[in-house]
Write a protein that holds these residues in place. Sequence first.
Motif, short mmCIF file in Angstrom:
data_model
loop_
_atom_site.label_atom_id
_atom_site.label_comp_id
_atom_site.label_asym_id
_atom_site.label_seq_id
_atom_site.Cartn_x
_atom_site.Cartn_y
_atom_site.Cartn_z
N VAL A 79 8.99 18.61 -60.60
CA VAL A 79 9.95 19.25 -59.71
C VAL A 79 9.89 20.74 -59.98
N ASP A 80 9.47 21.53 -58.98
CA ASP A 80 9.34 22.96 -59.21
C ASP A 80 10.71 23.65 -59.17
N GLU A 81 10.71 24.97 -59.37
CA GLU A 81 11.97 25.71 -59.47
C GLU A 81 12.76 25.70 -58.17
N ASN A 82 12.12 25.36 -57.04
CA ASN A 82 12.81 25.28 -55.75
C ASN A 82 13.21 23.86 -55.38
N GLY A 83 12.95 22.90 -56.27
CA GLY A 83 13.32 21.52 -56.02
C GLY A 83 12.27 20.71 -55.29
N LYS A 84 11.10 21.28 -55.01
CA LYS A 84 10.05 20.53 -54.34
C LYS A 84 9.41 19.57 -55.33
N ILE A 85 9.14 18.36 -54.85
CA ILE A 85 8.64 17.29 -55.71
C ILE A 85 7.15 17.08 -55.50
N TYR A 86 6.43 17.01 -56.62
CA TYR A 86 5.00 16.69 -56.62
C TYR A 86 4.78 15.50 -57.54
N SER A 87 3.64 14.82 -57.38
CA SER A 87 3.32 13.72 -58.28
C SER A 87 1.81 13.49 -58.29
N ASN A 88 1.35 12.85 -59.35
CA ASN A 88 -0.06 12.44 -59.40
C ASN A 88 -0.27 11.11 -58.73
N LYS A 89 0.82 10.45 -58.30
CA LYS A 89 0.72 9.16 -57.62
C LYS A 89 1.38 9.24 -56.24
N VAL A 90 0.63 8.86 -55.22
CA VAL A 90 1.15 8.90 -53.85
C VAL A 90 2.38 8.01 -53.70
N ALA A 91 2.37 6.86 -54.37
CA ALA A 91 3.50 5.93 -54.26
C ALA A 91 4.79 6.55 -54.77
N ILE A 92 4.69 7.39 -55.78
CA ILE A 92 5.88 8.05 -56.31
C ILE A 92 6.39 9.08 -55.31
N ILE A 93 5.48 9.87 -54.74
CA ILE A 93 5.89 10.87 -53.74
C ILE A 93 6.57 10.21 -52.56
N ASP A 94 6.02 9.09 -52.10
CA ASP A 94 6.53 8.42 -50.90
C ASP A 94 7.90 7.77 -51.11
N SER A 95 8.27 7.53 -52.37
CA SER A 95 9.53 6.79 -52.62
C SER A 95 10.54 7.61 -53.42
N THR A 96 10.39 8.92 -53.43
CA THR A 96 11.25 9.77 -54.25
C THR A 96 12.03 10.76 -53.40
N GLU A 97 13.30 10.94 -53.75
CA GLU A 97 14.14 11.96 -53.13
C GLU A 97 14.81 12.78 -54.22
N ASN A 98 15.07 14.04 -53.93
CA ASN A 98 15.83 14.89 -54.84
C ASN A 98 17.30 14.80 -54.48
N TYR A 99 18.16 14.73 -55.49
CA TYR A 99 19.60 14.61 -55.28
C TYR A 99 20.27 15.92 -55.67
N THR A 100 20.93 16.58 -54.72
CA THR A 100 21.59 17.85 -54.98
C THR A 100 23.10 17.66 -55.09
N SER A 101 23.74 18.56 -55.81
CA SER A 101 25.17 18.44 -56.09
C SER A 101 26.01 18.59 -54.83
N ILE A 102 27.01 17.71 -54.69
CA ILE A 102 27.99 17.83 -53.61
C ILE A 102 29.40 17.96 -54.20
N GLY A 103 29.47 18.24 -55.52
CA GLY A 103 30.76 18.36 -56.19
C GLY A 103 31.26 17.04 -56.73
N ASP A 104 32.34 17.09 -57.53
CA ASP A 104 32.96 15.89 -58.11
C ASP A 104 31.99 15.06 -58.94
N ASN A 105 31.01 15.73 -59.57
CA ASN A 105 30.00 15.04 -60.38
C ASN A 105 29.17 14.05 -59.56
N GLN A 106 29.00 14.36 -58.26
CA GLN A 106 28.22 13.52 -57.35
C GLN A 106 26.99 14.29 -56.86
#
Length: 355
Positions: A79-106
Amino acid sequence: MKILKRSTLLLTALLMVGGSLVSAAPNEFTNSDSITIDFAQDQQIQSKIDSLVTGKERTIMAEVLSRLAPEDRENVMFVDENGKIYSNKVAIIDSTENYTSIGDNQYRSTSGLTITGPGNYAEPIDTAADDSPLGGEFFTNGGEFSTNSVIPTQTGGSGPYRRVYSNDGFSWMSTYVTLPGGTNIKDSNSTGLLDTAFVYLGGWSSNSTGIDAGMQHSTAYDDWAPTTLANNAMQPSPIRFKANQDIYMKFYITNTNEATLAVSGIGTDGVSKTVTIVRAGVSGWNKDGIGSRLKRMTTIGQKGGESMTTGSYMKGVHWNDITIGRYDSNTSSANLIYSSWGSSQTGGFQLYQRR
């Protein structure tokens, strides 16, 4: 590099360093961790990257893998400094999402999924702490409150936790830890509740930038996912591990402002594997560990305001063969200097809601 069980370590009296055989002091070891990439190493790195990962993404992942220990190059997410996701496995890239803060520890993904964080990871460590030994379990109902603990100010709800943190000057640690399951763990997820159990490593950098890196429990499936929390965003892995097993976790600084979690154990598919998450843009972290403190924690993260009446609990988390170290920046080969984590490496303990 994977540290063997302590019983094996204590039998190791001699090490090969710089081509010569030298004796090692008890409980202190060195490892040559060269950053020079030769042809054979480049071929090994390229073999770990799927053929469908091409162009800029392949170049980035090759650079990331070159900074990892060879055994940590199997299933890698970057995960780079801007939140973009990379991987050495295509399956990981295809099934991964980044979760950003929405407050309340969520934290919410782009598809709308919501997860609870382990707590206020960015809060700097308080210099005072309860130095009681760690024992027992902790709960959100009943239990004995540890009145002697000095707890950093919590915001957004944290829940009960047990923390051990190091003195300054470390950038690498490893441990075996038992992940509970079944009746030894309960995340109360009734209406309005999103209690979530965590077992994790991490720490605070020289400028108090925090990172959490470890395992997140799933209430629905009773399994565990490697996950990291940094830069106000959580990054769980889509590859999950079975409960009721001892896993090997390692947290280490792989580059300036770059921290890495590596987890080895048996996946939910029954296959032994290693999953690695690399986070860039975590400021103040350096391989020499100057000014940094590391930690290990068991936590029940909670949504919004903290509640000790939800009925959640976690029992049976056992830490074994805990090792801590740093990289020696005065040598061209960046030697890793490490030892067992004992009282002389410990800055303090903090316990909140125990019995």
